[in-house]
Design a protein around this motif. Structure first.
Motif, PDB file in Angstrom:
ATOM      1  N   VAL A   4     115.195 112.848  42.846  1.00 31.10           N
ATOM      2  CA  VAL A   4     115.807 112.560  44.045  1.00 31.10           C
ATOM      3  C   VAL A   4     115.153 112.421  45.353  1.00 31.10           C
ATOM      4  O   VAL A   4     114.246 113.114  45.761  1.00 31.10           O
ATOM      5  CB  VAL A   4     116.658 113.991  44.400  1.00 31.10           C
ATOM      6  N   GLU A   5     115.193 111.273  45.967  1.00 34.22           N
ATOM      7  CA  GLU A   5     114.287 110.805  47.107  1.00 34.22           C
ATOM      8  C   GLU A   5     115.031 110.981  48.439  1.00 34.22           C
ATOM      9  O   GLU A   5     116.358 110.784  48.282  1.00 34.22           O
ATOM     10  CB  GLU A   5     113.702 109.417  46.969  1.00 34.22           C
ATOM     11  N   SER A   6     114.381 111.341  49.296  1.00 37.56           N
ATOM     12  CA  SER A   6     115.042 111.874  50.499  1.00 37.56           C
ATOM     13  C   SER A   6     114.049 111.436  51.817  1.00 37.56           C
ATOM     14  O   SER A   6     112.907 111.483  51.534  1.00 37.56           O
ATOM     15  CB  SER A   6     115.555 113.154  50.751  1.00 37.56           C
ATOM     16  N   GLY A   7     114.565 111.460  52.878  1.00 30.61           N
ATOM     17  CA  GLY A   7     113.669 111.598  54.046  1.00 30.61           C
ATOM     18  C   GLY A   7     113.786 109.846  54.710  1.00 30.61           C
ATOM     19  O   GLY A   7     113.024 109.840  55.777  1.00 30.61           O
ATOM     20  N   LEU A  19     108.856 111.038  53.340  1.00 31.43           N
ATOM     21  CA  LEU A  19     109.885 110.878  52.396  1.00 31.43           C
ATOM     22  C   LEU A  19     109.389 112.128  51.289  1.00 31.43           C
ATOM     23  O   LEU A  19     108.170 112.524  51.119  1.00 31.43           O
ATOM     24  CB  LEU A  19     109.444 109.467  51.729  1.00 31.43           C
ATOM     25  N   CYS A  21     110.184 113.398  47.046  1.00 36.94           N
ATOM     26  CA  CYS A  21     110.621 113.407  45.853  1.00 36.94           C
ATOM     27  C   CYS A  21     110.780 114.429  45.007  1.00 36.94           C
ATOM     28  O   CYS A  21     109.766 115.106  44.637  1.00 36.94           O
ATOM     29  CB  CYS A  21     109.849 112.257  45.127  1.00 36.94           C
ATOM     30  N   THR A  77     107.520 118.761  43.409  1.00 41.80           N
ATOM     31  CA  THR A  77     107.786 117.547  44.628  1.00 41.80           C
ATOM     32  C   THR A  77     106.502 116.771  44.987  1.00 41.80           C
ATOM     33  O   THR A  77     105.401 117.194  44.824  1.00 41.80           O
ATOM     34  CB  THR A  77     108.301 118.326  45.825  1.00 41.80           C
ATOM     35  N   TYR A  79     105.361 113.795  48.037  1.00 42.30           N
ATOM     36  CA  TYR A  79     105.550 113.387  49.274  1.00 42.30           C
ATOM     37  C   TYR A  79     105.123 112.101  49.772  1.00 42.30           C
ATOM     38  O   TYR A  79     103.863 111.710  49.053  1.00 42.30           O
ATOM     39  CB  TYR A  79     105.198 114.506  50.485  1.00 42.30           C
ATOM     40  N   TYR A  94     111.433 104.699  46.178  1.00 38.12           N
ATOM     41  CA  TYR A  94     111.597 105.541  44.785  1.00 38.12           C
ATOM     42  C   TYR A  94     110.293 106.151  44.485  1.00 38.12           C
ATOM     43  O   TYR A  94     109.102 105.660  44.939  1.00 38.12           O
ATOM     44  CB  TYR A  94     111.781 104.634  43.717  1.00 38.12           C
ATOM     45  N   GLN A 106     118.362 107.111  43.187  1.00 42.99           N
ATOM     46  CA  GLN A 106     119.193 106.100  43.980  1.00 42.99           C
ATOM     47  C   GLN A 106     117.870 105.421  45.315  1.00 42.99           C
ATOM     48  O   GLN A 106     118.297 104.616  45.761  1.00 42.99           O
ATOM     49  CB  GLN A 106     120.114 106.945  44.848  1.00 42.99           C
ATOM     50  N   THR A 108     115.496 106.035  48.634  1.00 38.46           N
ATOM     51  CA  THR A 108     115.977 106.403  50.147  1.00 38.46           C
ATOM     52  C   THR A 108     115.512 105.163  51.032  1.00 38.46           C
ATOM     53  O   THR A 108     114.514 104.626  50.814  1.00 38.46           O
ATOM     54  CB  THR A 108     115.150 107.735  50.389  1.00 38.46           C
ATOM     55  N   GLN A 109     116.452 104.905  51.809  1.00 38.62           N
ATOM     56  CA  GLN A 109     116.355 103.693  52.487  1.00 38.62           C
ATOM     57  C   GLN A 109     115.407 103.990  53.724  1.00 38.62           C
ATOM     58  O   GLN A 109     115.812 104.785  54.624  1.00 38.62           O
ATOM     59  CB  GLN A 109     117.861 103.255  53.134  1.00 38.62           C
TER      60      GLN A 109
END
Length: 114
Positions: A4-7, A19, A21, A77, A79, A94, A106, A108-109
């Motif tokens: 799961v990617e975020s940020g 970011l 992961c 995780t 980064y 990704y 998914q 992260t944009q």
């Protein structure tokens, strides 16, 4: 098994983003991990890679000196600190293990405006 990617987000040129992961259902502790990105109309490309112990790190030339990959194995995780962002960094980002690939997340944009 999930990565799961975020940020990600919208940022002006010259700005920064961090970011994350996060892996769940699988341990990435012993895996070399990489960040990839896919810009509109282009193929996915790797941009940074880090070995399991963090002793070897490599970057694609276009992000060298601006991006920093790191990891916290205790948190499962990885980064990506992105500084001095450019419009051409706009992409979906990704993470994955290049030698033990998991299902792609998914992403992260990241959108960098001029």
């Amino acid at each position: 098994v999930q990565l799961v990617e975020s940020g990600g987000g919208l940022v002006q040129a010259g700005g920064s983003l961090r970011l994350l992961c996060a892996a769940s259902g699988t341990s990435i502790t012993n895996n070399t991990m990489a960040w990839y990105r896919q810009a509109p109309g282009k193929e996915r490309e790797w941009i940074a890679v880090i070995t399991s112990g963090g002793d070897i790190i490599k970057y694609v030339d276009s992000v060298k000196g601006r991006f920093t990959i790191s990891r916290d194995n205790a948190k499962n995780t990885v980064y990506l600190q992105m500084n001095s962002l450019k419009v051409e960094d706009t992409a979906v980002y990704y993470c994955n293990a290049p030698y033990a690939q998991r299902p792609w997340g998914q992403g992260t944009q990241v959108t960098v405006s001029s």
